[in-house]
Design an enzyme around this catalytic site. Sequence first.
Site, short mmCIF file in Angstrom:
data_model
loop_
_atom_site.label_atom_id
_atom_site.label_comp_id
_atom_site.label_asym_id
_atom_site.label_seq_id
_atom_site.Cartn_x
_atom_site.Cartn_y
_atom_site.Cartn_z
N SER A 64 11.65 7.03 14.65
CA SER A 64 10.44 6.65 15.39
C SER A 64 10.83 6.33 16.82
O SER A 64 11.16 5.19 17.15
CB SER A 64 9.77 5.44 14.72
OG SER A 64 9.30 5.79 13.44
N CYS A 107 -1.60 6.97 9.52
CA CYS A 107 -0.33 6.45 10.04
C CYS A 107 -0.57 5.25 10.95
O CYS A 107 -1.37 5.30 11.88
CB CYS A 107 0.37 7.56 10.81
SG CYS A 107 2.01 7.11 11.39
N GLU A 158 0.82 -1.20 0.00
CA GLU A 158 0.00 0.00 0.00
C GLU A 158 0.86 1.26 0.00
O GLU A 158 1.93 1.30 0.60
CB GLU A 158 -0.92 0.02 1.23
CG GLU A 158 -1.99 -1.08 1.18
CD GLU A 158 -2.88 -1.10 2.40
OE1 GLU A 158 -4.04 -1.51 2.27
OE2 GLU A 158 -2.41 -0.72 3.49
N CYS A 191 1.08 -0.28 15.33
CA CYS A 191 1.24 -0.39 13.88
C CYS A 191 0.67 -1.71 13.36
O CYS A 191 1.05 -2.79 13.82
CB CYS A 191 2.72 -0.28 13.50
SG CYS A 191 3.02 -0.35 11.72
N CYS A 214 6.68 -6.22 7.77
CA CYS A 214 7.77 -5.55 8.48
C CYS A 214 8.48 -6.55 9.38
O CYS A 214 7.84 -7.34 10.09
CB CYS A 214 7.23 -4.40 9.32
SG CYS A 214 8.50 -3.48 10.22
N GLY A 252 6.85 -1.48 6.32
CA GLY A 252 8.24 -1.91 6.33
C GLY A 252 9.18 -1.01 7.11
O GLY A 252 8.85 0.12 7.47
N GLU A 253 10.37 -1.54 7.38
CA GLU A 253 11.44 -0.83 8.09
C GLU A 253 12.55 -0.52 7.08
O GLU A 253 13.26 -1.42 6.63
CB GLU A 253 11.96 -1.69 9.22
CG GLU A 253 13.27 -1.23 9.85
CD GLU A 253 13.25 0.24 10.26
OE1 GLU A 253 14.09 1.01 9.74
OE2 GLU A 253 12.39 0.63 11.08
N HIS A 281 9.06 7.29 20.04
CA HIS A 281 7.86 6.87 20.79
C HIS A 281 7.99 6.96 22.30
O HIS A 281 7.00 7.16 23.00
CB HIS A 281 7.41 5.47 20.37
CG HIS A 281 7.25 5.33 18.89
ND1 HIS A 281 6.46 6.18 18.15
CD2 HIS A 281 7.82 4.47 18.01
CE1 HIS A 281 6.53 5.84 16.88
NE2 HIS A 281 7.34 4.83 16.76
#
Length: 477
Positions: free
Chosen positions: A336, A464, A178, A238, A199, A282-283, A338
Amino acid sequence: MKGLLISLLCSSSTTAFTTSSSTVGLIRSDVIGLPLYSISPPAASENIEQKQELNGVRLTSTAGAMSLTISELAEVMGGRGRALLAWDCYANGIDPALFFADPVDLGEDTVETLKGLFASSRRGQRLGKGALERLSSLYNSYTPSRVEGGVATLSHISQSRDSTTKLLLRLSDGLEVETVIIPWTGGRSTLCVSSQVGCRQGKVDDTVPPLFIVHRCVWRRPQFRFYNYFFVPGCIFCATGRMGKLRSLNADEILAQLFFARKICRQKNLPPVTNVVFMGMGEPADNKDAVIRATDIMTTRELFQLSASKVTVSTVAPTPDSFLQFAHAHCVLAWSVHAANDELRRQLVPTTKHAMTELRQGLIDTLLIRPHNFRTTMLEVALVSGINDSEKEADELVDFAQVIIDEVPGCKLVVNLIPFNDIGQNRYTKPSMEAVSVFQKRLREFGLVAHIRTTRGDDESAACGQLATNKQKQRVF
């Protein structure tokens, strides 16, 4: 059986028990979103780039026309003018294999309209049969041998009330990925691209002893399968991490997302894509070569023509070296984060293996290598109600970020606050806008630049953290 922990649940849960004396916590498939019996063992190999030679040009087997520079493509096609004409097409979401075909197959577009998008000096030119054959030879591993319908096929478009547009692309092996077009006022759009199908941050932990997994129940008698790995769910906010990693995308598959976005923006009168963020599935740090190649092509003046300051690569930073991989990449780096607190960070990102101070030092070392005009960096925080949205976490983030600002001359640090978006579970919820505003205010009181990211496309699962496809094929961990 001595040393055997048995706990059988054959309804909504999937039960694991270990063959050693070590105790393994119960994994609930209804929480992580994956029945463990659907997980397959690691593939023997993935994305092995074997070298090939075409018209004397040394290429990798995954290199297609869109992942080549003008000079590389000119060598293959037999002339710089031909390569530039091909890129007049690709940059505007036009497949030259279709535009110069006989008969022409352009769908909703017309030849004259599309020629108006080309450089004026090339509008009267065309690619002949020989040039098209050389171009197709770059995609000989795809059927048909072209970008559109070969590298990827646009299989579904969904548009939310705010015009955020999600594209579902089917790749040549049947997997899907996507990408999301986010239009803004002011005549521009941001494209959120994916770098992997799934991921790796939802991954196997091979340090856990071998497991028997309840495979299914037949007449109330559980049947078992033996697995020598243990699935660790990805970031709790996620949806992509719950897929596991199916495979990485090659550079052409990443660039195909921008190709199709340019086409759809043109056809649906959306503002043109001027910004790209690697914040989809994905990373990026787990697929650095393809991501770096894609950013190079995106930011080359003769190719996709984006500014390097408008391309952002975001990483969760699996290791301190994750940042260093992108030290010379044509992009802005985002992290990222967090949470600044180690314990809380591991709760939010279960695959975290390094202390936050170690990861921060990796970012600092990388920013010091980069030119001063590329020392802008973003810290991203997905705020989850009651988990990391209090003033305590805000204060910890202030202290954490200030070290980066102090140690990197010329650093422009921005904190992006992202309210949690629903991913189909009921354990975590979005914080109130009041709580998010209080968190932002606290950061600003100490001099940090902090923005609240506007939620876009959540009614079409395009916001997101919500990107995940339903393809459940073999996962590669």
